[in-house]
Design a protein around this motif. Structure first.
Motif, PDB file in Angstrom:
ATOM      1  N   ALA A  66      15.346  -2.934   9.311  1.00 10.41           N
ATOM      2  CA  ALA A  66      16.497  -3.793   9.097  1.00 10.41           C
ATOM      3  C   ALA A  66      17.520  -2.876   8.315  1.00 10.41           C
ATOM      4  O   ALA A  66      18.571  -3.489   8.029  1.00 10.41           O
ATOM      5  CB  ALA A  66      16.386  -5.062   8.387  1.00 10.41           C
ATOM      6  N   GLY A  67      17.330  -1.612   8.210  1.00 15.18           N
ATOM      7  CA  GLY A  67      18.429  -0.956   7.424  1.00 15.18           C
ATOM      8  C   GLY A  67      18.320  -0.692   6.076  1.00 15.18           C
ATOM      9  O   GLY A  67      19.125  -0.201   5.517  1.00 15.18           O
ATOM     10  N   SER A  68      17.486  -1.568   5.394  1.00 13.62           N
ATOM     11  CA  SER A  68      17.411  -1.467   3.991  1.00 13.62           C
ATOM     12  C   SER A  68      16.391  -0.604   3.532  1.00 13.62           C
ATOM     13  O   SER A  68      15.297  -0.877   3.177  1.00 13.62           O
ATOM     14  CB  SER A  68      16.812  -3.033   3.598  1.00 13.62           C
ATOM     15  N   PHE A  69      17.002   0.716   3.651  1.00 25.15           N
ATOM     16  CA  PHE A  69      16.086   1.731   3.291  1.00 25.15           C
ATOM     17  C   PHE A  69      15.619   1.734   1.824  1.00 25.15           C
ATOM     18  O   PHE A  69      14.404   1.692   1.581  1.00 25.15           O
ATOM     19  CB  PHE A  69      17.012   3.123   3.507  1.00 25.15           C
ATOM     20  N   THR A  70      16.619   1.655   0.748  1.00 23.04           N
ATOM     21  CA  THR A  70      16.274   1.466  -0.576  1.00 23.04           C
ATOM     22  C   THR A  70      15.351   0.369  -0.857  1.00 23.04           C
ATOM     23  O   THR A  70      14.245   0.733  -1.668  1.00 23.04           O
ATOM     24  CB  THR A  70      17.491   1.578  -1.552  1.00 23.04           C
ATOM     25  N   ALA A  71      15.544  -0.788  -0.274  1.00 21.12           N
ATOM     26  CA  ALA A  71      14.639  -1.794  -0.459  1.00 21.12           C
ATOM     27  C   ALA A  71      13.159  -1.494  -0.152  1.00 21.12           C
ATOM     28  O   ALA A  71      12.225  -1.612  -0.890  1.00 21.12           O
ATOM     29  CB  ALA A  71      14.906  -3.250  -0.087  1.00 21.12           C
ATOM     30  N   GLY A  72      13.000  -1.037   1.188  1.00 24.17           N
ATOM     31  CA  GLY A  72      11.742  -0.749   1.881  1.00 24.17           C
ATOM     32  C   GLY A  72      10.862   0.468   0.880  1.00 24.17           C
ATOM     33  O   GLY A  72       9.818   0.360   0.572  1.00 24.17           O
ATOM     34  N   PHE A  73      11.513   1.356   0.624  1.00 23.73           N
ATOM     35  CA  PHE A  73      11.036   2.403  -0.287  1.00 23.73           C
ATOM     36  C   PHE A  73      10.696   1.942  -1.639  1.00 23.73           C
ATOM     37  O   PHE A  73       9.728   2.308  -2.411  1.00 23.73           O
ATOM     38  CB  PHE A  73      11.852   3.531  -0.328  1.00 23.73           C
ATOM     39  N   PHE A  74      11.652   1.080  -2.017  1.00 23.00           N
ATOM     40  CA  PHE A  74      11.556   0.476  -3.503  1.00 23.00           C
ATOM     41  C   PHE A  74      10.158  -0.427  -3.627  1.00 23.00           C
ATOM     42  O   PHE A  74       9.273  -0.055  -4.424  1.00 23.00           O
ATOM     43  CB  PHE A  74      12.542  -0.354  -3.876  1.00 23.00           C
ATOM     44  N   HIS A  75       9.871  -1.057  -2.576  1.00 23.04           N
ATOM     45  CA  HIS A  75       8.707  -1.720  -2.452  1.00 23.04           C
ATOM     46  C   HIS A  75       7.419  -0.947  -2.367  1.00 23.04           C
ATOM     47  O   HIS A  75       6.398  -1.250  -2.968  1.00 23.04           O
ATOM     48  CB  HIS A  75       8.787  -2.841  -1.239  1.00 23.04           C
ATOM     49  N   LEU A  76       7.680   0.057  -1.786  1.00 19.62           N
ATOM     50  CA  LEU A  76       6.414   0.914  -1.654  1.00 19.62           C
ATOM     51  C   LEU A  76       6.144   1.450  -3.039  1.00 19.62           C
ATOM     52  O   LEU A  76       4.882   1.602  -3.109  1.00 19.62           O
ATOM     53  CB  LEU A  76       6.840   2.169  -0.673  1.00 19.62           C
ATOM     54  N   VAL A  77       6.967   1.942  -3.955  1.00 18.03           N
ATOM     55  CA  VAL A  77       6.721   2.441  -5.230  1.00 18.03           C
ATOM     56  C   VAL A  77       6.167   1.336  -5.949  1.00 18.03           C
ATOM     57  O   VAL A  77       5.048   1.628  -6.914  1.00 18.03           O
ATOM     58  CB  VAL A  77       7.970   2.774  -5.926  1.00 18.03           C
ATOM     59  N   THR A  78       6.678  -0.118  -6.082  1.00 23.29           N
ATOM     60  CA  THR A  78       6.325  -1.239  -7.119  1.00 23.29           C
ATOM     61  C   THR A  78       4.994  -1.510  -6.484  1.00 23.29           C
ATOM     62  O   THR A  78       3.982  -1.631  -7.215  1.00 23.29           O
ATOM     63  CB  THR A  78       7.554  -2.178  -7.020  1.00 23.29           C
ATOM     64  N   HIS A  79       4.854  -1.656  -5.327  1.00 18.61           N
ATOM     65  CA  HIS A  79       3.506  -2.001  -4.483  1.00 18.61           C
ATOM     66  C   HIS A  79       2.292  -1.229  -4.994  1.00 18.61           C
ATOM     67  O   HIS A  79       1.201  -1.665  -5.263  1.00 18.61           O
ATOM     68  CB  HIS A  79       3.583  -2.255  -3.203  1.00 18.61           C
ATOM     69  N   ALA A  80       2.767   0.111  -5.030  1.00 17.60           N
ATOM     70  CA  ALA A  80       1.511   1.156  -5.363  1.00 17.60           C
ATOM     71  C   ALA A  80       0.907   0.636  -6.768  1.00 17.60           C
ATOM     72  O   ALA A  80      -0.416   0.812  -6.889  1.00 17.60           O
ATOM     73  CB  ALA A  80       2.229   2.445  -5.410  1.00 17.60           C
ATOM     74  N   MET A  81       1.656   0.345  -7.528  1.00 14.89           N
ATOM     75  CA  MET A  81       1.204   0.245  -8.845  1.00 14.89           C
ATOM     76  C   MET A  81       0.434  -1.056  -8.996  1.00 14.89           C
ATOM     77  O   MET A  81      -0.820  -1.094  -9.478  1.00 14.89           O
ATOM     78  CB  MET A  81       2.336   0.024  -9.983  1.00 14.89           C
ATOM     79  N   PHE A  82       1.059  -2.159  -8.659  1.00 14.55           N
ATOM     80  CA  PHE A  82       0.180  -3.480  -8.904  1.00 14.55           C
ATOM     81  C   PHE A  82      -0.795  -3.683  -7.554  1.00 14.55           C
ATOM     82  O   PHE A  82      -1.720  -4.366  -7.930  1.00 14.55           O
ATOM     83  CB  PHE A  82       1.238  -4.665  -8.833  1.00 14.55           C
ATOM     84  N   LYS A  83      -0.868  -3.123  -6.475  1.00 14.56           N
ATOM     85  CA  LYS A  83      -1.928  -3.180  -5.514  1.00 14.56           C
ATOM     86  C   LYS A  83      -2.941  -2.367  -5.972  1.00 14.56           C
ATOM     87  O   LYS A  83      -4.383  -2.665  -5.779  1.00 14.56           O
ATOM     88  CB  LYS A  83      -1.310  -2.968  -4.191  1.00 14.56           C
ATOM     89  N   ALA A  84      -2.728  -1.312  -6.652  1.00 14.26           N
ATOM     90  CA  ALA A  84      -3.741  -0.421  -7.320  1.00 14.26           C
ATOM     91  C   ALA A  84      -4.343  -1.127  -8.197  1.00 14.26           C
ATOM     92  O   ALA A  84      -5.764  -0.943  -8.149  1.00 14.26           O
ATOM     93  CB  ALA A  84      -3.128   0.933  -7.426  1.00 14.26           C
ATOM     94  N   GLY A  85      -3.922  -1.999  -8.868  1.00 16.20           N
ATOM     95  CA  GLY A  85      -4.419  -2.425 -10.103  1.00 16.20           C
ATOM     96  C   GLY A  85      -4.913  -3.651  -9.511  1.00 16.20           C
ATOM     97  O   GLY A  85      -5.923  -3.868 -10.060  1.00 16.20           O
ATOM     98  N   LEU A  86      -4.796  -4.245  -8.606  1.00 13.93           N
ATOM     99  CA  LEU A  86      -5.422  -5.434  -8.049  1.00 13.93           C
ATOM    100  C   LEU A  86      -6.894  -4.949  -7.479  1.00 13.93           C
ATOM    101  O   LEU A  86      -7.830  -5.501  -7.846  1.00 13.93           O
ATOM    102  CB  LEU A  86      -4.704  -6.101  -6.921  1.00 13.93           C
ATOM    103  N   PHE A  87      -6.726  -3.914  -6.819  1.00 13.15           N
ATOM    104  CA  PHE A  87      -8.083  -3.400  -6.172  1.00 13.15           C
ATOM    105  C   PHE A  87      -9.180  -2.709  -7.405  1.00 13.15           C
ATOM    106  O   PHE A  87     -10.135  -3.176  -7.374  1.00 13.15           O
ATOM    107  CB  PHE A  87      -7.874  -2.290  -5.190  1.00 13.15           C
ATOM    108  N   LEU A  88      -8.365  -2.036  -8.450  1.00 17.41           N
ATOM    109  CA  LEU A  88      -9.286  -1.607  -9.556  1.00 17.41           C
ATOM    110  C   LEU A  88      -9.642  -2.830 -10.444  1.00 17.41           C
ATOM    111  O   LEU A  88     -10.816  -2.996 -10.709  1.00 17.41           O
ATOM    112  CB  LEU A  88      -8.506  -0.830 -10.281  1.00 17.41           C
ATOM    113  N   GLY A  89      -8.770  -3.917 -10.367  1.00 14.50           N
ATOM    114  CA  GLY A  89      -9.208  -4.955 -11.132  1.00 14.50           C
ATOM    115  C   GLY A  89     -10.497  -5.785 -10.527  1.00 14.50           C
ATOM    116  O   GLY A  89     -11.456  -6.248 -10.899  1.00 14.50           O
ATOM    117  N   SER A  90     -10.411  -5.844  -9.047  1.00 12.92           N
ATOM    118  CA  SER A  90     -11.527  -6.583  -8.058  1.00 12.92           C
ATOM    119  C   SER A  90     -12.690  -5.571  -8.299  1.00 12.92           C
ATOM    120  O   SER A  90     -13.729  -6.150  -8.324  1.00 12.92           O
ATOM    121  CB  SER A  90     -10.910  -6.390  -6.645  1.00 12.92           C
ATOM    122  N   GLY A  91     -12.497  -4.235  -8.476  1.00 14.15           N
ATOM    123  CA  GLY A  91     -13.758  -3.552  -8.926  1.00 14.15           C
ATOM    124  C   GLY A  91     -14.353  -3.677 -10.120  1.00 14.15           C
ATOM    125  O   GLY A  91     -15.510  -3.554 -10.043  1.00 14.15           O
ATOM    126  N   SER A  92     -13.405  -3.882 -10.839  1.00 14.31           N
ATOM    127  CA  SER A  92     -14.177  -4.323 -12.269  1.00 14.31           C
ATOM    128  C   SER A  92     -14.745  -5.721 -11.921  1.00 14.31           C
ATOM    129  O   SER A  92     -15.893  -5.790 -12.670  1.00 14.31           O
ATOM    130  CB  SER A  92     -13.060  -4.572 -13.180  1.00 14.31           C
TER     131      SER A  92
END
Length: 681
Positions: A323-349
């Motif tokens: 949709a042309g929202s380059f910054t928003a798409g890349f921004f979500h990649l960065v933020t998602h990396a942190m909390f989704k990695a945490g969710l998987f590591l939390g599920s692993g716990s």
């Protein structure tokens, strides 16, 4: 700076070589080698990141390259491309990978292939880091395939389980389908422009060397690689099955490495996307976001819920870029990396604690099943608190990073729909908001069933305990990185990152397509963007809270009977629970179709090809037999007859060979007399 980027990528490669050859003979099987390499890479990435913030230049780019292959008229150059996007990605990958390496010390302790696991982690990290810094599509493609190989090795790490080995093969084969499109797109680009280098491609598109339908085809085919790698519909089926790998692998694959590669590729190629290609990309992402969210609502495996959540969030990122929202798409990649990695590591716990409890009680149920959990928040307080923070971030609640990036995506998508003359494009924000409410619902369903309420299995609950520090410390770090403030500085605004460092430094690259055509590919006015952002923010907060309240009403306050509701949903529930039977459809069509085709080829080979060969052999055999008979009866008969005549003549001649000189003299005289008489006559 280029040298530092190369060192960051090569450190994990060096660790892999050491681990694969000497790991078993090193203290602690060499885990400290891999950890030291990736943590050192994080330190160097942090240095580059600080340099980026100090410079504060949104247009910063530095490249260095060398000629790898020179065929005269055709050359392949390889080099390093560093800009704000690649530096930020280096930070994301090294942070998540470092924490996963540390987390794995406890999670994988006692595994018979412990050193090999760390070797694979290092190779995986090298592959992704290398993919980030290459300045050309050929180098990206090489690393792209290496990432695929590493995912195969890690997903199938416990290959003694059929489910793990099958999941690894499924991931590898499914990704090859997308990569086939990537390869064709690559060939179109190099044929039209004559170079793989990103800067040359941008110049080629801007000068019209690649335009029109071929440009759209190239963009869509290159995006096919991202459909596979970033698990977009219809190639999303490998990602949930990838949960068969160890949980740290799930965190790597679903957060900052493999699945992010596809989004990163689209971001890197953003400059060459035509409007038609962008629309295609945005609709694939939007449909994936809502489709995966619907499936996640009914899943009972804690990691599978998160897997479909990942598919959905990747759809958000792809939708934003389309949709042309380059910054928003890349921004979500960065933020998602942190909390989704945490969710998987939390599920692993949680799974780690369940494994220990089940082992102690000699129970062989599924440790991933949330229907066996409940009430864990008191037993695992750190895991619970961090998991709750990740869930709030993913659900898009203000004061957490996920709200900032998801709101930017929804606002950008709404602005895109408003700016286009076709009202059908309003489907994009509708899909986005629908996925948002479902995300909040299924994530809080997961939290409530796992950590709240009464324990579903008292015997297991009594033996549940908090995970060790090597697990909880990475969880705490990722929870802190899921707070909004890290992405809005120097401003402190929990509702918008518009004036923060990320929005300023990660500006969309100039469109080479727009430069060639003379008008912007997506024309969104500042007023439209601002009003859309405000409206999207209000709606996103409302839908997120609605999803959370619905989850609490059903699963915590018990306002509705879940079983009755499930029965009432009927076919809709069964479709969601069975993942819309996509795997079964593929099994019935693609898999069985290929098997039928293979059987047909086998029959053709056996009946036709082998038949012709066997017929030729039969003819040759019988011709040879006939020839043998002719040879024996005629040729050999004639030879034998001559031999018999010669032998008979010899026998007759032998009779006059008496050995008596008188006989010979007599014969000679007789002969002479006969000759004289003949001549006289």
């Amino acid at each position: 700076m280029v040298e530092i980027a190369v060192i960051i990528a090569l450190l994990p490669l060096l660790a892999f070589v050491i681990q694969i050859f000497f790991g078993k003979r090193l203290p602690r099987q060499g885990d400290w080698v891999s950890i030291g390499a990736i943590v050192s890479g994080f330190g160097l990435s942090l240095y580059l990141f600080i340099q980026m913030l100090t410079r504060y230049d949104p247009g910063f780019v530095i490249t260095e390259s060398f000629t790898w292959i020179d065929l005269g008229s055709f050359k392949i150059n390889l080099g390093i491309y560093l800009d704000n996007v690649s530096i930020t990605m280096l930070m994301v990958v090294t942070i998540v990978s470092s924490l996963v390496h540390i987390y794995s010390m406890a999670y994988m302790e006692g595994d018979p292939r412990y050193s090999r696991f760390y070797a694979y982690l290092s190779l995986f990290s090298f592959s992704m880091l290398g993919l980030i810094i290459w300045d050309n599509l050929f180098g990206i493609y090489m690393m792209w395939e290496l990432v695929g190989l590493c995912s195969y090795l890690l997903i199938g790490f416990w290959f003694e389980k059929d489910s793990a080995s099958n999941a690894a093969k499924k991931a590898f084969i499914t990704n090859r389908i997308g990569d086939f499109g990537f390869l064709f797109g690559l060939l179109i680009v190099v044929t039209a422009i004559g170079s793989f280098t990103l800067t040359d491609i941008a110049e080629g598109v801007a000068s019209g060397k690649l335009s029109g339908g071929w440009l759209t085809a190239a963009g869509i085919l290159l995006f096919c690689g991202a459909i596979g790698k970033s698990a977009q519909f219809p190639l999303h089926v490998w990602l949930p099955d990838a949960m068969e790998g160890p949980t740290p692998v799930s965190a790597l694959i679903h957060a900052a490495t493999m699945v992010a590669a596809g989004v990163y590729l689209v971001a890197r190629l953003f400059f060459m996307l035509s409007l038609d290609a962008m629309i295609f990309i945005s609709y694939i992402g939007a449909f994936t976001a809502i489709f995966a969210s619907i499936i996640a609502v009914t899943q009972n495996d804690i990691k599978r819920v998160l897997a479909y959540s990942t598919v959905s969030q990747l759809g958000y990122m792809i939708m934003a870029l389309g949709a042309g929202s380059f910054t928003a798409g890349f921004f979500h990649l960065v933020t998602h990396a942190m909390f989704k990695a945490g969710l998987f590591l939390g599920s692993g716990s949680v799974i780690h604690a369940m494994h220990h409890a089940m082992h102690k009680l000699d129970v062989h149920d599924d440790p991933n099943d949330i229907r066996l959990m409940g009430g864990f928040k008191d037993k695992m307080p750190t895991t619970y608190r961090t998991f709750l923070i990740y869930t709030l971030a993913l659900s898009g609640i203000p004061f957490f990073s996920g709200f900032l990036s998801k709101d930017a995506i929804l606002g950008g998508t709404l602005a895109f729909a408003v700016s286009q003359s076709n009202p059908i494009h309003y489907l994009l924000p509708v899909f986005g908001f629908a996925a948002a409410i479902l995300t909040a619902f299924y994530m809080f369903r997961l939290v409530i069933l796992t950590f709240h309420g009464e324990p579903q299995r008292k015997d297991l609950y009594e033996n549940i305990h908090e995970s060790p520090k090597t697990i909880t410390i990475p969880l705490s770090i990722l929870a802190v990185l899921s707070i909004f403030i890290f992405y809005t500085l120097p401003g402190i605004n929990p509702f918008s990152a518009a004036h923060g460092w990320f929005e300023h430094l990660m500006a969309a690259p100039a469109s080479a397509v727009a430069q060639f055509s003379g008008h912007p590919v997506v024309d969104i006015s500042e007023h439209t963007a601002h009003s859309s952002h405000t409206l999207a923010m209000i709606i996103s907060i409302i839908v997120a809270l609605s999803g959370i309240l619905t989850a609490f009403a059903i699963y915590y306050w018990k306002k509705m009977d879940v079983e009755a509701l499930t029965e009432k949903m009927g076919v809709l529930y069964r479709l969601s629970y069975n993942k819309f039977y996509v795997d079964e459809i593929y099994e019935a069509t693609v898999v069985r179709g290929l098997l039928m085709w293979n059987n047909l080829l086998s029959w053709f080979d056996n009946a036709i090809i082998d038949g012709l060969v066997n017929l030729t052999a039969w003819i040759t055999r019988h011709t040879s037999a006939l020839s043998g008979k002719f040879d024996n009866a005629v040729i050999d008969g004639m030879v034998n007859e001559i031999a018999d005549i010669t032998q008979g003549f010899g026998r007759q001649l032998r009779r006059v060979q008496t050995g008596q000189i008188q006989t010979y003299i007599f014969a000679a005289v007789v002969g002479a007399v006969v000759i004289i008489l003949v001549r006289l006559v």
